[in-house]
Design a protein around this motif. Structure first.
Motif, PDB file in Angstrom:
ATOM      1  N   HIS A   1       0.627  -1.109   0.055  1.00 53.87           N
ATOM      2  CA  HIS A   1      -0.269  -0.351   0.399  1.00 53.87           C
ATOM      3  C   HIS A   1       1.022   1.183   0.055  1.00 53.87           C
ATOM      4  O   HIS A   1       0.392   2.216  -1.081  1.00 53.87           O
ATOM      5  CB  HIS A   1      -1.071   0.146   1.293  1.00 53.87           C
ATOM      6  N   ILE A   2       1.636   1.128   0.937  1.00 56.65           N
ATOM      7  CA  ILE A   2       2.405   2.499   1.076  1.00 56.65           C
ATOM      8  C   ILE A   2       3.070   2.946  -0.950  1.00 56.65           C
ATOM      9  O   ILE A   2       3.270   4.044  -1.052  1.00 56.65           O
ATOM     10  CB  ILE A   2       3.792   1.869   1.933  1.00 56.65           C
ATOM     11  N   VAL A   3       3.306   1.283  -1.020  1.00 59.66           N
ATOM     12  CA  VAL A   3       4.333   1.499  -2.996  1.00 59.66           C
ATOM     13  C   VAL A   3       3.180   2.354  -3.420  1.00 59.66           C
ATOM     14  O   VAL A   3       3.324   3.383  -4.210  1.00 59.66           O
ATOM     15  CB  VAL A   3       4.755   0.905  -2.792  1.00 59.66           C
ATOM     16  N   ASP A   4       2.274   1.773  -3.628  1.00 54.26           N
ATOM     17  CA  ASP A   4       1.009   2.592  -4.055  1.00 54.26           C
ATOM     18  C   ASP A   4       0.998   3.798  -3.940  1.00 54.26           C
ATOM     19  O   ASP A   4       0.562   4.767  -4.507  1.00 54.26           O
ATOM     20  CB  ASP A   4      -0.499   0.894  -3.913  1.00 54.26           C
ATOM     21  N   VAL A   5       0.512   4.471  -3.274  1.00 53.23           N
ATOM     22  CA  VAL A   5       0.704   6.044  -2.613  1.00 53.23           C
ATOM     23  C   VAL A   5       1.692   6.530  -2.523  1.00 53.23           C
ATOM     24  O   VAL A   5       1.745   7.607  -3.807  1.00 53.23           O
ATOM     25  CB  VAL A   5       0.739   6.395  -0.752  1.00 53.23           C
ATOM     26  N   LEU A   6       3.460   5.800  -2.903  1.00 54.86           N
ATOM     27  CA  LEU A   6       4.402   6.818  -3.402  1.00 54.86           C
ATOM     28  C   LEU A   6       4.165   6.728  -4.591  1.00 54.86           C
ATOM     29  O   LEU A   6       4.847   8.238  -5.300  1.00 54.86           O
ATOM     30  CB  LEU A   6       5.719   5.934  -3.430  1.00 54.86           C
ATOM     31  N   LYS A   7       3.604   6.286  -5.510  1.00 53.39           N
ATOM     32  CA  LYS A   7       3.213   6.343  -7.039  1.00 53.39           C
ATOM     33  C   LYS A   7       2.777   7.413  -7.296  1.00 53.39           C
ATOM     34  O   LYS A   7       2.427   7.844  -8.654  1.00 53.39           O
ATOM     35  CB  LYS A   7       2.723   5.087  -7.469  1.00 53.39           C
ATOM     36  N   THR A   8       2.147   7.790  -6.231  1.00 52.52           N
ATOM     37  CA  THR A   8       0.849   8.998  -6.544  1.00 52.52           C
ATOM     38  C   THR A   8       1.664  10.712  -6.339  1.00 52.52           C
ATOM     39  O   THR A   8       1.434  11.472  -6.374  1.00 52.52           O
ATOM     40  CB  THR A   8       0.146   9.305  -5.718  1.00 52.52           C
TER      41      THR A   8
ATOM     42  N   GLY B   1      13.278   5.444  -8.880  1.00 50.60           N
ATOM     43  CA  GLY B   1      14.127   4.735  -7.987  1.00 50.60           C
ATOM     44  C   GLY B   1      14.411   5.824  -7.234  1.00 50.60           C
ATOM     45  O   GLY B   1      16.165   5.085  -6.436  1.00 50.60           O
ATOM     46  N   MET B   2      13.539   7.081  -6.830  1.00 51.31           N
ATOM     47  CA  MET B   2      14.061   7.434  -5.488  1.00 51.31           C
ATOM     48  C   MET B   2      13.918   6.676  -4.442  1.00 51.31           C
ATOM     49  O   MET B   2      14.484   7.428  -3.282  1.00 51.31           O
ATOM     50  CB  MET B   2      13.810   9.104  -5.580  1.00 51.31           C
ATOM     51  N   ILE B   3      13.429   5.400  -4.380  1.00 49.44           N
ATOM     52  CA  ILE B   3      12.901   5.157  -2.975  1.00 49.44           C
ATOM     53  C   ILE B   3      13.813   4.173  -2.278  1.00 49.44           C
ATOM     54  O   ILE B   3      14.141   2.811  -3.832  1.00 49.44           O
ATOM     55  CB  ILE B   3      11.428   5.016  -2.639  1.00 49.44           C
ATOM     56  N   TYR B   4      15.003   4.532  -1.936  1.00 50.55           N
ATOM     57  CA  TYR B   4      15.995   3.842  -1.262  1.00 50.55           C
ATOM     58  C   TYR B   4      15.488   2.066  -0.130  1.00 50.55           C
ATOM     59  O   TYR B   4      15.811   0.941  -0.376  1.00 50.55           O
ATOM     60  CB  TYR B   4      16.758   3.809  -0.878  1.00 50.55           C
ATOM     61  N   LYS B   5      14.906   2.462   0.736  1.00 50.30           N
ATOM     62  CA  LYS B   5      14.034   1.553   1.263  1.00 50.30           C
ATOM     63  C   LYS B   5      13.268   2.159   2.054  1.00 50.30           C
ATOM     64  O   LYS B   5      12.858   2.848   1.930  1.00 50.30           O
ATOM     65  CB  LYS B   5      14.995   1.368   2.405  1.00 50.30           C
TER      66      LYS B   5
ATOM     67  N   ASP C   1      13.692   5.736   3.210  1.00 49.63           N
ATOM     68  CA  ASP C   1      14.786   6.454   3.230  1.00 49.63           C
ATOM     69  C   ASP C   1      15.148   6.700   1.693  1.00 49.63           C
ATOM     70  O   ASP C   1      14.573   5.803   0.160  1.00 49.63           O
ATOM     71  CB  ASP C   1      16.639   5.251   3.078  1.00 49.63           C
ATOM     72  N   MET C   2      14.808   7.211   1.172  1.00 51.06           N
ATOM     73  CA  MET C   2      14.911   8.404  -0.715  1.00 51.06           C
ATOM     74  C   MET C   2      16.205   8.771  -0.583  1.00 51.06           C
ATOM     75  O   MET C   2      16.326   9.867   0.226  1.00 51.06           O
ATOM     76  CB  MET C   2      12.817   8.438   0.016  1.00 51.06           C
TER      77      MET C   2
ATOM     78  N   ASN D   1       8.667   8.270   9.068  1.00 54.68           N
ATOM     79  CA  ASN D   1      10.625   8.708   9.478  1.00 54.68           C
ATOM     80  C   ASN D   1      10.935   8.793   7.540  1.00 54.68           C
ATOM     81  O   ASN D   1      11.311   7.823   7.265  1.00 54.68           O
ATOM     82  CB  ASN D   1      11.527   8.348  10.273  1.00 54.68           C
ATOM     83  N   ILE D   2      11.450   9.770   7.065  1.00 52.06           N
ATOM     84  CA  ILE D   2      11.868  10.256   6.416  1.00 52.06           C
ATOM     85  C   ILE D   2      13.608  10.259   6.189  1.00 52.06           C
ATOM     86  O   ILE D   2      13.364  11.803   6.766  1.00 52.06           O
ATOM     87  CB  ILE D   2      10.705  11.403   5.307  1.00 52.06           C
ATOM     88  N   ASN D   3      13.658   9.642   6.056  1.00 48.47           N
ATOM     89  CA  ASN D   3      15.746   9.962   5.805  1.00 48.47           C
ATOM     90  C   ASN D   3      16.207   9.935   4.324  1.00 48.47           C
ATOM     91  O   ASN D   3      16.190   9.729   3.243  1.00 48.47           O
ATOM     92  CB  ASN D   3      16.040   8.346   6.953  1.00 48.47           C
ATOM     93  N   LEU D   4      16.667  11.502   4.098  1.00 44.51           N
ATOM     94  CA  LEU D   4      17.196  11.732   2.624  1.00 44.51           C
ATOM     95  C   LEU D   4      18.321  11.359   2.815  1.00 44.51           C
ATOM     96  O   LEU D   4      19.684  11.820   3.980  1.00 44.51           O
ATOM     97  CB  LEU D   4      17.337  13.537   2.670  1.00 44.51           C
ATOM     98  N   VAL D   5      19.083  10.832   2.163  1.00 44.63           N
ATOM     99  CA  VAL D   5      20.184   9.824   1.720  1.00 44.63           C
ATOM    100  C   VAL D   5      20.805  10.210   0.275  1.00 44.63           C
ATOM    101  O   VAL D   5      20.262   9.979  -0.475  1.00 44.63           O
ATOM    102  CB  VAL D   5      20.027   8.589   2.037  1.00 44.63           C
ATOM    103  N   PHE D   6      22.184  10.499   0.053  1.00 45.01           N
ATOM    104  CA  PHE D   6      22.837  10.438  -0.383  1.00 45.01           C
ATOM    105  C   PHE D   6      23.576   9.603  -1.817  1.00 45.01           C
ATOM    106  O   PHE D   6      24.709  10.150  -2.529  1.00 45.01           O
ATOM    107  CB  PHE D   6      23.186  12.029  -1.210  1.00 45.01           C
ATOM    108  N   GLU D   7      23.499   8.335  -0.924  1.00 46.98           N
ATOM    109  CA  GLU D   7      24.712   8.009  -0.587  1.00 46.98           C
ATOM    110  C   GLU D   7      23.895   6.306  -1.289  1.00 46.98           C
ATOM    111  O   GLU D   7      23.116   6.010  -0.433  1.00 46.98           O
ATOM    112  CB  GLU D   7      25.780   6.949   0.184  1.00 46.98           C
TER     113      GLU D   7
END
Length: 105
Positions: free
Chosen positions: A12-19, A33-37, A48-49, A80-86
């Motif tokens: 369900h989370i994937v479904d809402v992220l696709k919006t 591909g911006m969602i890592y975890k 992690d995004m 909890n949204i964590n911004l990561v760049f690696e």
């Protein structure tokens, strides 16, 4: 939480992220591909995004949209949204659909 419930919530989370879209790109952030975890723990989710560029002008808007939409999923209280760049984002992280939509294939 049983694995079956966790899997259902993750789907369900994937479904809402696709919006969720970057206003400058006509493809959702999941297919980009911006969602890592996505890690579900009872009523909390750790995500992690990243962004396609570290200095994304829409970063605050996108992160808040992600948080709001995930917290709207039944059974989720906190995201909890964590911004990561690696690793750094690159075009190889996009889904096949995203590459076709953006003319890369």
């Amino acid at each position: 939480m049983q694995q079956q419930d966790k899997t259902r919530i993750e789907e369900h989370i994937v479904d809402v992220l696709k919006t969720v879209y970057d206003p400058e790109i006509p493809v959702n952030i999941f297919d980009l591909g911006m969602i890592y975890k996505i890690d579900v723990h009872d009523d909390t989710v750790d995500v992690d995004m990243t962004f396609t560029a570290p200095n994304c002008p829409a970063a605050d808007f996108i992160v808040e949209d992600v948080r709001t939409k995930i917290e709207s999923v039944d059974g989720i209280r906190t995201a909890n949204i964590n911004l990561v760049f690696e690793p750094a984002w690159d075009q190889s992280m996009m889904s096949e659909e995203a590459r076709v939509e953006l003319g890369f294939d």
